[in-house]
Design a protein around this motif. Structure first.
Motif, short mmCIF file in Angstrom:
data_model
loop_
_atom_site.label_atom_id
_atom_site.label_comp_id
_atom_site.label_asym_id
_atom_site.label_seq_id
_atom_site.Cartn_x
_atom_site.Cartn_y
_atom_site.Cartn_z
N VAL A 147 4.70 7.66 -2.26
CA VAL A 147 4.16 6.31 -2.09
C VAL A 147 3.66 5.72 -3.41
CG1 VAL A 147 2.33 4.96 -0.96
CG2 VAL A 147 3.62 6.64 0.34
N GLN A 148 3.15 6.53 -4.31
CA GLN A 148 2.62 6.02 -5.56
C GLN A 148 3.70 5.33 -6.41
OE1 GLN A 148 3.37 9.17 -5.12
NE2 GLN A 148 4.30 9.91 -7.01
N GLN A 149 4.97 5.61 -6.13
CA GLN A 149 6.05 4.94 -6.85
C GLN A 149 6.25 3.50 -6.34
OE1 GLN A 149 9.49 7.45 -6.48
NE2 GLN A 149 8.44 9.19 -7.38
N ILE A 150 5.76 3.22 -5.16
CA ILE A 150 5.90 1.89 -4.56
C ILE A 150 4.60 1.12 -4.64
CG2 ILE A 150 6.40 0.66 -2.41
CD1 ILE A 150 8.09 3.17 -1.63
N LEU A 151 3.49 1.79 -4.37
CA LEU A 151 2.17 1.16 -4.36
C LEU A 151 1.30 1.73 -5.47
CD1 LEU A 151 1.39 1.27 -0.54
CD2 LEU A 151 2.23 -0.66 -1.87
N PRO A 152 1.02 0.95 -6.48
CA PRO A 152 0.16 1.48 -7.56
C PRO A 152 -1.29 1.61 -7.10
CG PRO A 152 0.94 -0.76 -8.07
CD PRO A 152 1.53 -0.36 -6.76
#
Length: 98
Positions: free
Chosen positions: A93-98
């Motif tokens: 998810v961190q690749q989509i939501l910073p």
């Protein structure tokens, strides 16, 4: 779970307290609905008081991102607890939501 929202300078801060799972995700879904946000929707989800999040919470966040991005806005996560961060990292998810 408790969800509160405040807005200032065009940014909505959604503060979540408690576990986010299938049974408790409803208030978060409502708070992240486009009708509840400014234009363009710029949202920070404060997760400092969330000790646990399952796939339901992840789906809520990704769904909100999917709705907000085409409206010219953004969604960011703040103060993510290590246990929740680990879950988010495992599914990318961190690749989509910073």
């Amino acid at each position: 779970m408790e969800v509160t929202s405040t807005a200032a300078d065009g940014v909505t801060v959604v503060r979540v307290a408690g576990e986010i799972d299938h049974n408790s995700a409803g208030p978060l879904i409502h708070a992240l609905g486009l009708g509840e946000l400014g234009v363009p929707p710029r949202v920070v989800v404060d997760l400092r008081q969330v000790p646990f999040m399952d796939s339901s919470g992840i789906n809520v966040l990704l769904g909100a991102h999917r709705d907000i991005a085409p409206a010219g806005g953004w969604l960011r996560l703040a103060d993510v607890q290590p246990s929740v961060l680990r879950t988010l990292e495992l599914v990318g998810v961190q690749q989509i939501l910073p």
